[in-house]
Motif scaffolding. Sequence first.
Motif, PDB file in Angstrom:
ATOM      1  N   PRO A  45     -17.009  -5.118-100.063  1.00 51.35           N
ATOM      2  CA  PRO A  45     -18.394  -4.703-100.316  1.00 51.35           C
ATOM      3  C   PRO A  45     -19.272  -4.999 -99.107  1.00 51.35           C
ATOM      4  O   PRO A  45     -19.086  -5.990 -98.417  1.00 51.35           O
ATOM      5  CB  PRO A  45     -18.801  -5.545-101.536  1.00 51.35           C
ATOM      6  N   ASP A  46     -20.202  -4.110 -98.848  1.00 54.69           N
ATOM      7  CA  ASP A  46     -21.069  -4.266 -97.689  1.00 54.69           C
ATOM      8  C   ASP A  46     -21.861  -5.572 -97.780  1.00 54.69           C
ATOM      9  O   ASP A  46     -22.529  -5.845 -98.775  1.00 54.69           O
ATOM     10  CB  ASP A  46     -22.036  -3.083 -97.584  1.00 54.69           C
ATOM     11  N   ASN A  47     -21.759  -6.359 -96.735  1.00 60.79           N
ATOM     12  CA  ASN A  47     -22.492  -7.621 -96.666  1.00 60.79           C
ATOM     13  C   ASN A  47     -23.878  -7.345 -96.092  1.00 60.79           C
ATOM     14  O   ASN A  47     -23.999  -6.901 -94.951  1.00 60.79           O
ATOM     15  CB  ASN A  47     -21.727  -8.608 -95.775  1.00 60.79           C
ATOM     16  N   PRO A  48     -24.928  -7.589 -96.855  1.00 62.21           N
ATOM     17  CA  PRO A  48     -26.282  -7.290 -96.353  1.00 62.21           C
ATOM     18  C   PRO A  48     -26.655  -8.110 -95.126  1.00 62.21           C
ATOM     19  O   PRO A  48     -27.616  -7.776 -94.422  1.00 62.21           O
ATOM     20  CB  PRO A  48     -27.183  -7.629 -97.550  1.00 62.21           C
ATOM     21  N   ASN A  49     -25.914  -9.186 -94.856  1.00 61.56           N
ATOM     22  CA  ASN A  49     -26.198 -10.025 -93.690  1.00 61.56           C
ATOM     23  C   ASN A  49     -25.397  -9.615 -92.458  1.00 61.56           C
ATOM     24  O   ASN A  49     -25.568 -10.204 -91.387  1.00 61.56           O
ATOM     25  CB  ASN A  49     -25.899 -11.488 -94.022  1.00 61.56           C
ATOM     26  N   ASP A  50     -24.536  -8.632 -92.603  1.00 59.05           N
ATOM     27  CA  ASP A  50     -23.686  -8.178 -91.497  1.00 59.05           C
ATOM     28  C   ASP A  50     -24.379  -7.005 -90.810  1.00 59.05           C
ATOM     29  O   ASP A  50     -24.396  -5.884 -91.323  1.00 59.05           O
ATOM     30  CB  ASP A  50     -22.311  -7.763 -92.042  1.00 59.05           C
ATOM     31  N   ASP A  51     -24.943  -7.252 -89.643  1.00 57.70           N
ATOM     32  CA  ASP A  51     -25.698  -6.215 -88.940  1.00 57.70           C
ATOM     33  C   ASP A  51     -24.798  -5.114 -88.401  1.00 57.70           C
ATOM     34  O   ASP A  51     -25.218  -3.946 -88.324  1.00 57.70           O
ATOM     35  CB  ASP A  51     -26.504  -6.838 -87.795  1.00 57.70           C
TER      36      ASP A  51
ATOM     37  N   TYR B  39     -24.973  -0.971 -89.113  1.00 56.77           N
ATOM     38  CA  TYR B  39     -24.890   0.072 -88.090  1.00 56.77           C
ATOM     39  C   TYR B  39     -23.747   1.038 -88.404  1.00 56.77           C
ATOM     40  O   TYR B  39     -23.907   2.256 -88.237  1.00 56.77           O
ATOM     41  CB  TYR B  39     -24.683  -0.561 -86.717  1.00 56.77           C
ATOM     42  N   SER B  40     -22.625   0.537 -88.883  1.00 58.98           N
ATOM     43  CA  SER B  40     -21.498   1.400 -89.251  1.00 58.98           C
ATOM     44  C   SER B  40     -21.886   2.344 -90.375  1.00 58.98           C
ATOM     45  O   SER B  40     -21.502   3.521 -90.384  1.00 58.98           O
ATOM     46  CB  SER B  40     -20.293   0.549 -89.680  1.00 58.98           C
ATOM     47  N   ARG B  41     -22.658   1.833 -91.342  1.00 60.04           N
ATOM     48  CA  ARG B  41     -23.115   2.690 -92.431  1.00 60.04           C
ATOM     49  C   ARG B  41     -24.036   3.780 -91.897  1.00 60.04           C
ATOM     50  O   ARG B  41     -23.992   4.927 -92.357  1.00 60.04           O
ATOM     51  CB  ARG B  41     -23.837   1.861 -93.505  1.00 60.04           C
ATOM     52  N   ARG B  42     -24.851   3.437 -90.932  1.00 62.71           N
ATOM     53  CA  ARG B  42     -25.760   4.428 -90.350  1.00 62.71           C
ATOM     54  C   ARG B  42     -24.972   5.554 -89.695  1.00 62.71           C
ATOM     55  O   ARG B  42     -25.282   6.739 -89.878  1.00 62.71           O
ATOM     56  CB  ARG B  42     -26.688   3.756 -89.338  1.00 62.71           C
ATOM     57  N   LEU B  43     -23.944   5.206 -88.924  1.00 67.19           N
ATOM     58  CA  LEU B  43     -23.103   6.221 -88.295  1.00 67.19           C
ATOM     59  C   LEU B  43     -22.441   7.107 -89.346  1.00 67.19           C
ATOM     60  O   LEU B  43     -22.393   8.329 -89.201  1.00 67.19           O
ATOM     61  CB  LEU B  43     -22.033   5.558 -87.422  1.00 67.19           C
ATOM     62  N   ARG B  44     -21.918   6.488 -90.391  1.00 65.10           N
ATOM     63  CA  ARG B  44     -21.278   7.246 -91.474  1.00 65.10           C
ATOM     64  C   ARG B  44     -22.253   8.215 -92.124  1.00 65.10           C
ATOM     65  O   ARG B  44     -21.936   9.401 -92.325  1.00 65.10           O
ATOM     66  CB  ARG B  44     -20.750   6.262 -92.525  1.00 65.10           C
ATOM     67  N   ASP B  45     -23.440   7.753 -92.437  1.00 60.27           N
ATOM     68  CA  ASP B  45     -24.398   8.568 -93.186  1.00 60.27           C
ATOM     69  C   ASP B  45     -24.998   9.701 -92.361  1.00 60.27           C
ATOM     70  O   ASP B  45     -25.565  10.650 -92.920  1.00 60.27           O
ATOM     71  CB  ASP B  45     -25.515   7.681 -93.741  1.00 60.27           C
ATOM     72  N   MET B  46     -24.853   9.625 -91.026  1.00 59.53           N
ATOM     73  CA  MET B  46     -25.407  10.676 -90.172  1.00 59.53           C
ATOM     74  C   MET B  46     -24.461  11.865 -90.013  1.00 59.53           C
ATOM     75  O   MET B  46     -24.852  12.880 -89.412  1.00 59.53           O
ATOM     76  CB  MET B  46     -25.746  10.100 -88.791  1.00 59.53           C
TER      77      MET B  46
END
Length: 262
Positions: free
Chosen positions: A127-133, A137-144
């Motif tokens: 699960p995505d760790n909200p403290n893992d910056d 960033y990886s989620r941002r790349l995925r969502d774009m």
Amino acid sequence: MLQSLELNGVNVTMPDVRHRRRNWKKAFHAMDLLLKDGEDTKQAFEIINALAGRSVERSFGRFLETASGRGLFERREELAGILDDHAFLRQLPAGSFGCAYLTFVTSEGLSAQGLVDENGKIENYQPDNPNDDLAWYSRRLRDMHDLWHVLTGYGRDGLGELALLAFSYSQSRNPGLMFIAYLGARADRKDLGFPQAMKVIWSAKAAGKRAAFLPSVDVVDLFARPLDEVRRSLCIESPLTYLDVLPDFLDRWNQRKLQAAL
């Protein structure tokens, strides 16, 4: 295990990826499954993850070198929820980037949440760790990904997907993207000759290199602007090589689908 460190003058919290190795065995296994079922998006995520190495960390560092990237990092907004807010997107002007994105995803039956769900299926996914910056960033790349479809003009046909992967490689330098593009082109040579497909892929790769660094672009801020204006401002050129061969590719692809159905 997360660590706090300074990356290009910005304090971040992220895993230690210095010794992360690429898993080529896993990548080839996932590619074999992907070639058997082109809609199995999970396998694409498996490949990208297996071959990432330190590419995401390096891309994150480049992101933080830019003023816009640092501004986005301070806000840490999650794109998926914004992209699936169709009520917001429907209020945007006709011909705008955001309007074009809404038309694209609705016509293709896509959603940002769909990418999130497929990403969550990869092996050993945590699960995505909200403290893992770095995870943010990886989620941002995925969502774009689908935003880049709209910006580049590469469609969701097989050739368009391969071209977008090559374009994305020049933006992120994750070898998994070119791995899928190259082997996908070889597998699709019945629909389009391999040299011709590779010509499209190399052209897309070069276009990605010439374009602005898209991960650091505040895409939401650009939604209301005309799509053509946004493309010009980001140095994204018309995909002429892809568009030139696309009719022939689609004709052969449709013929093969028809033969398979008989």
